[in-house]
Write an enzyme that holds these catalytic residues in place. Sequence first.
Site, PDB file in Angstrom:
ATOM      1  CG  HIS A  31      -2.273  -2.163  -9.205  1.00 33.93           C
ATOM      2  ND1 HIS A  31      -3.145  -1.332  -8.524  1.00 33.93           N
ATOM      3  CD2 HIS A  31      -1.240  -2.415  -8.364  1.00 33.93           C
ATOM      4  CE1 HIS A  31      -2.648  -1.097  -7.310  1.00 33.93           C
ATOM      5  NE2 HIS A  31      -1.503  -1.735  -7.201  1.00 33.93           N
ATOM      6  CB  CYS A  46      -4.943   3.538  -4.958  1.00 33.09           C
ATOM      7  SG  CYS A  46      -4.117   1.928  -4.960  1.00 33.09           S
ATOM      8  N   GLY A  75      -1.632   2.014  -7.003  1.00 36.73           N
ATOM      9  CA  GLY A  75      -2.433   2.115  -8.217  1.00 36.73           C
ATOM     10  C   GLY A  75      -1.957   3.236  -9.118  1.00 36.73           C
ATOM     11  CB  CYS A 132      -0.931  -0.003   1.214  1.00 34.18           C
ATOM     12  SG  CYS A 132      -1.948   1.487   1.339  1.00 34.18           S
ATOM     13  CD  GLU A 184      -6.847   0.911  -2.462  1.00 27.46           C
ATOM     14  OE1 GLU A 184      -6.177   0.076  -1.830  1.00 27.46           O
ATOM     15  OE2 GLU A 184      -6.828   2.133  -2.224  1.00 27.46           O
TER      16      GLU A 184
END
Length: 269
Positions: free
Chosen positions: A154, A212, A215, A68, A203
């Site tokens: 992703h 994100c 992301g 993250c 997510e």
Amino acid sequence: MHGLGNDFVVIDAVRQRVEMTPELARRLADRRRGIGCDQVLLVEPAADPRADFRYRIFNADGGEVEQCGNGARCLARFVVDEGLWQAPRLVVETRGGLVGLFLEPDGQVRVDMGPPRLEPAEIPIDAPARALRYPLEVEGERVEVGAVSMGNPHAVLEVADVAAAPVGRLGPALQRHPAFPAGVNVGFLQVLSPEAVRLRVYERGAGETEACGSGACAAVVWGRLAGRLGPRVRVHLRGGDLVIHWPGEGEPVWMTGPAERVFEGRIRT
């Protein structure tokens, strides 16, 4: 804490013993019956001798995940603010690998997210060979997605307008698509120029979030590979902006953005 509105409960498990379970993570993340957050972050002593801390991430649904980026920035700010670390640079171990963090003089945090992983088995995506776009059948329609791992998987869909993108419909459908055996975070990418994009992300285990970090990195990597973006890109997310820098294949992705403390307290479990 939060990074551009992507919010976290950050727990010191260095100076105290913490037994985190999926049930406890779900209870803490509940916005009506708990504290409320997208992810619960646990800071623990490092097991890897190359790292300064271990960094564990639990989504709001209780599942533990690999990476993250917004949380990593908050973790760096947290360990310094709490007196657990003094230097402007630290290395943390995650389930997705080692991550380097740098606290800038202006309060921003720069993160070395490592090189992206692009081979299907590394992402993972069920595909016979690496491709720029993977065709999938979703909700009765054919869509083409890019796929990138930043330590977590992703999918990237380029759209004409993120404001009108079907995030609430295609996000969960792609997240559970059988092509992604570990699930996937789904990014909806609108290219504004070679130096700027807009992005919304659905997510795993949290739904659509304000921002994100991983992301944003994945979207810029895919945009670079598609010839749509330059090496330094400002990513406009619902919660604010991140700056992503990626020179190209074989090189690490660098992410720079803020980390903010909202409040602190004690939890009785």
